[in-house]
Design an enzyme around this catalytic site. Structure first.
Site: not given
Length: 417
Positions: A96, A98, A133, A263, A282
Site C-alpha cells: 500500500q 498513502h 506515518e 510499503h 492498495r
C-alpha cells in the site's frame, strides 16, 4: 487529563495474543486483533473515562476545540491532527501507499461527487487528509518500505538465477532510476493471469534454490517472497514486493513513511503515529479493494535507502523521533523504578501511552494511573503533567502536535540508516 480507552480494530492479519497480552486480557483473543486506536478519527474514536462515565474523544474535541486543542485548533481546523495506535501484525499487511495532501483532497472530493458511500469497500479516500506515518518497534519488527536501489534489485534478480527474470534485470540495468522502476512495477502489477501464472512459480523455485545454497546476501528477500506467495498465492503483489527495501527494526527504532512510499508491514508489534487519516491505496497482498490506476497516480518511484528514524536525546530525559510531519511529534520516556516525578509536557494536546510497567500521571491534584496498553488524554489546558514509575521500570510514549518536539523539514532525518 483523563484516561483514554482505545478502540480495538480486528483485521485478519492481526494477532490473537500480542494486544491481549499487552493489555492484560485473556490470551488468546476470540478474534485476530490488529490495531488499538487512540485518537479522534470518526471511524473509531477513543473514549475518555470521566467522573460522569465515558465520552467519545471526537465528541469532546468537537464540542470545545479551543480548550481541548488550543492553537492546534487554528492550524488544523478544529480536529485532532494525529492518530496514535498500537499495531500488531501476525501476518503481512497489504502492499500500500498513502496520498499527498493535495491528492487526498482531490480524491475525496471526486468520490464525494460520484457519491461513493464513505463505508463502501470500493472507496479509496475516506477523508481529505494525507497520511504520513511513523512506526516505532516494541519488538523485532519486519517491513518492506520504499523502492530499493535498482542496481541492488538487478543483483537480487541475477542471484536468484531465474531465466525468466533476465529480461527484467536487463531492463533495470539499462534504466536504473525511477522511470525504470515505474516501468517494471507497472508491467508486473498488470500482468495478464496467464503470464503471471507462468512467471511467479519460476521465481519461487529460484528463491527455494537460492535458500538451499551457500549464498546468503539476499536470504531475507528470498524468504519474504516465499512467505508472501504462501499467504497470497497467485498475487502480482508478490513480484512487486521484490522491488522494495526489506527492513528489520530492532526495539526502539523507527520507520517514517512519507506520501507515495510503497510499503507493507510484515510482522511485529509497534507504536504507530500518523496524520489523522484512513486513506489507503492498495496494490496487492490483500482481499480488499485494489485500484491499480489510482495507486500509480500516488506512488513515488524514486529509490530510497532504508528510511529509518533513530531516537535522539531530547534533553528532558526522553528521546524523540524527528520527522517532517506537521501533524505529529513522538517522544519516548524510559522511567526507572523509584525515580522522581518527570515532567512530560507543557504543550498539549497530547496522548500519553504506557507500553511497559505502570505509571502515575499527576496534574496538580488530578491523578491517572496507567498500566501496559493504557493511555491518557492531555488537553491544551493541562500544563504541568508529571509521571512516575510505580512498580519497576516503565516506558511511556508521548504524542503531541508537530512543531513542538519534531524537527522542521530541513532538519528531518535523511533516508539513510
Amino acid at each position: 487529563m483523563h484516561e483514554l480507552v482505545g478502540a480495538l480494530r480486528s483485521y485478519a492479519w492481526g494477532s490473537r495474543t500480542a494486544l491481549a497480552e499487552l493489555c492484560g486480557r485473556q490470551v488468546p483473543s476470540a478474534h485476530p486483533e490488529a490495531e488499538l486506536w487512540f485518537g479522534a478519527h470518526p471511524a473509531n474514536p477513543a473514549y475518555l473515562r470521566t467522573d460522569d462515565g465515558t465520552r467519545s474523544l471526537l465528541e469532546v474535541v468537537s464540542e470545545n476545540p479551543g480548550e481541548e486543542l488550543g492553537a492546534a485548533a487554528t492550524r488544523f481546523g478544529d480536529r485532532l491532527p494525529f492518530l496514535l495506535k498500537i499495531l500488531a501484525a501476525e501476518e503481512p499487511l497489504s502492499l500500500q501507499a498513502h496520498p499527498s495532501a493535495e491528492q487526498a483532497r482531490s480524491g475525496f472530493a471526486r468520490e464525494n461527487r460520484t457519491q461513493v458511500p464513505l463505508d463502501s469497500p470500493m472507496r479509496n479516500y475516506r477523508d481529505d487528509s494525507h497520511k504520513p506515518e511513523l512506526v516505532v518497534a516494541l519488538e523485532r519488527f519486519e517491513a518492506l518500505a520504499g523502492f530499493r536501489d535498482p542496481l541492488r534489485t538487478v543483483d537480487l534478480f541475477r542471484a536468484l538465477d531465474v531465466a525468466e527474470l533476465a529480461q527484467y534485470a536487463d531492463l533495470l540495468a539499462a534504466q536504473p532510476d525511477s522511470d525504470g522502476l515505474r516501468t517494471l512495477f507497472t508491467s508486473w502489477i498488470t500482468l495478464p493471469p496467464t503470464v503471471l501464472d507462468t512467471l511467479l512459480p519460476t521465481v519461487l523455485d529460484g528463491c527455494v534454490r537460492y535458500l538451499s545454497g551457500s549464498e546468503r546476501e539476499f536470504a531475507a528477500e528470498a524468504r519474504t517472497t516465499l512467505e508472501l506467495a504462501e499467504a497470497y498465492p497467485g498475487d502480482a503483489g508478490v513480484l512487486a514486493a521484490m522491488l522494495l527495501n526489506r527492513i528489520t527494526l530492532q526495539p526502539g527504532q523507527g520507520l517514517f513513511l512519507a506520501a507515495g512510499n510503497l510499503h507493507a508491514y510484515l510482522h511485529g508489534v509497534a507504536v504507530e503515529i500518523m496524520a489523522n487519516s484512513d486513506n489507503v491505496l492498495r496494490g496487492g497482498l490483500t482481499p480488499k479493494h485494489v485500484d491499480v490506476p489510482e495507486l500509480l497516480k500516488v506512488l513515488d518511484f524514486e529509490p530510497i535507502d532504508l528510511p529509518l528514524v533513530l531516537p535522539q536525546p531530547a534533553g528532558d530525559g526522553s528521546v524523540r523521533y524527528p520527522t517532517p510531519a506537521p501533524e505529529f511529534a513522538l517522544r519516548r520516556f524510559d522511567l526507572t523504578a523509584g525515580s522522581a516525578l518527570v515532567p512530560l509536557t507543557d504543550a498539549g494536546p497530547g496522548i500519553v501511552l504506557c507500553t511497559s510497567g505502570s505509571v502515575r500521571l499527576l496534574d496538580g491534584d488530578s491523578k491517572v494511573s496507567l498500566t501496559r496498553g493504557a493511555a491518557a488524554w492531555i488537553s491544551a489546558t493541562d500544563k504541568d503533567i508529571r509521571a512516575q514509575a510505580t512498580d519497576g521500570p516503565a516506558t511511556l510514549f508521548c504524542a503531541c502536535v508537530g512543531g513542538v518536539f519534531s524537527a522542521p523539514p530541513e532538519a528531518a532525518p535523511s533516508n539513510t540508516a
